[in-house]
Motif scaffolding. Structure first.
Motif, PDB file in Angstrom:
ATOM      1  N   ASP A  71       0.822  -1.245  -0.180  1.00 24.90           N
ATOM      2  CA  ASP A  71      -0.052   0.123  -0.180  1.00 24.90           C
ATOM      3  C   ASP A  71       0.861   1.159  -0.051  1.00 24.90           C
ATOM      4  OD1 ASP A  71      -2.335  -1.534   0.008  1.00 24.90           O
ATOM      5  OD2 ASP A  71      -2.639  -1.300   2.086  1.00 24.90           O
ATOM      6  N   ARG A  75       0.975   4.167  -2.762  1.00 19.81           N
ATOM      7  CA  ARG A  75       0.897   5.593  -2.567  1.00 19.81           C
ATOM      8  C   ARG A  75       1.883   6.303  -3.127  1.00 19.81           C
ATOM      9  NH1 ARG A  75      -1.208   3.509   2.139  1.00 19.81           N
ATOM     10  NH2 ARG A  75       0.623   3.946   3.158  1.00 19.81           N
ATOM     11  N   GLU A  79       1.542   9.029  -5.932  1.00 17.66           N
ATOM     12  CA  GLU A  79       2.126  10.614  -5.568  1.00 17.66           C
ATOM     13  C   GLU A  79       3.147  10.926  -6.747  1.00 17.66           C
ATOM     14  OE1 GLU A  79       3.714  13.475  -1.989  1.00 17.66           O
ATOM     15  OE2 GLU A  79       3.713  11.166  -1.716  1.00 17.66           O
ATOM     16  N   MET A 108      -5.659   8.971  -3.444  1.00 16.85           N
ATOM     17  CA  MET A 108      -5.308   7.647  -2.719  1.00 16.85           C
ATOM     18  C   MET A 108      -6.607   7.239  -2.304  1.00 16.85           C
ATOM     19  SD  MET A 108      -2.289   9.023  -0.307  1.00 16.85           S
ATOM     20  CE  MET A 108      -0.946   9.948  -1.001  1.00 16.85           C
ATOM     21  N   ARG A 112      -7.703   3.369  -2.913  1.00 19.83           N
ATOM     22  CA  ARG A 112      -8.294   2.511  -1.722  1.00 19.83           C
ATOM     23  C   ARG A 112      -9.468   1.996  -2.295  1.00 19.83           C
ATOM     24  NH1 ARG A 112     -11.878   2.499   1.824  1.00 19.83           N
ATOM     25  NH2 ARG A 112     -12.489   4.351   1.507  1.00 19.83           N
TER      26      ARG A 112
END
Length: 169
Positions: A71, A75, A79, A108, A112
């Motif tokens: 995860d 992320r 980014e 994000m 998710r």
């Protein structure tokens, strides 16, 4: 004497080992400590009652930590891609730092929400919604047929519907 909480016992017995394992994977003591803490927080929010019957605690801890690590990498990649796309924008149209943070948080959250879907279904939806590609273009990128792209998009739509409204049962 009160019974020791199962998570406290797991922590006492395996926290140092997990920290070392994560330090080896990440090469950074601080990131390893954060991820170890997140691992135990995840356990606190989940199946505490079944911890007493746990046969392979280290395997359980590494499974959770590995998922958190993935995860974290996702992320960071998200980014990086977002910031890379902003680098091509002229200064006058570039978003403010606050707008960037809000957009990154929204990306994000989308990531998710799409978690747990097959990779190609995720990619098909992202190509459709973020890149504006049509079904034929997505099919060519993914190496699948157009009907398969439609199935992927239907799977994502159903997944989002169930997250929002629950299942039909």
């Amino acid at each position: 004497m009160p019974a020791i909480h199962p998570v406290a016992e797991l922590y006492a017995e395996h926290q140092r080992w997990l920290l070392g394992w994560l330090r080896h994977k990440l090469g950074c003591q601080h990131q390893a400590a954060d991820l170890a803490q997140d691992t135990f927080l995840r356990i606190l929010g989940s199946r505490q009652g079944k911890l007493a019957d746990l046969r392979e605690p280290r395997a359980y801890l590494t499974t959770i930590a590995r998922g958190l690590l993935i995860d974290q990498f996702r992320r960071r990649e998200l980014e990086r891609a977002y910031l890379e796309s902003l680098a091509g924008e002229p200064e006058a149209t570039a978003p403010s730092p606050e707008q960037r943070q809000l957009a990154l948080e929204a990306l994000m959250e989308v990531d998710r929400l799409l978690d747990g879907l097959p990779a190609k279904a995720r990619r098909a939806w992202l190509h459709s919604r973020l890149d504006g590609l049509n079904h034929g273009e997505i099919a060519a990128l993914l190496g699948v047929s157009v009907p398969r792209v439609r199935q992927y998009l239907a799977t994502v739509a159903r997944h989002c519907y169930e997250l929002r409204f629950g299942t039909a049962e």
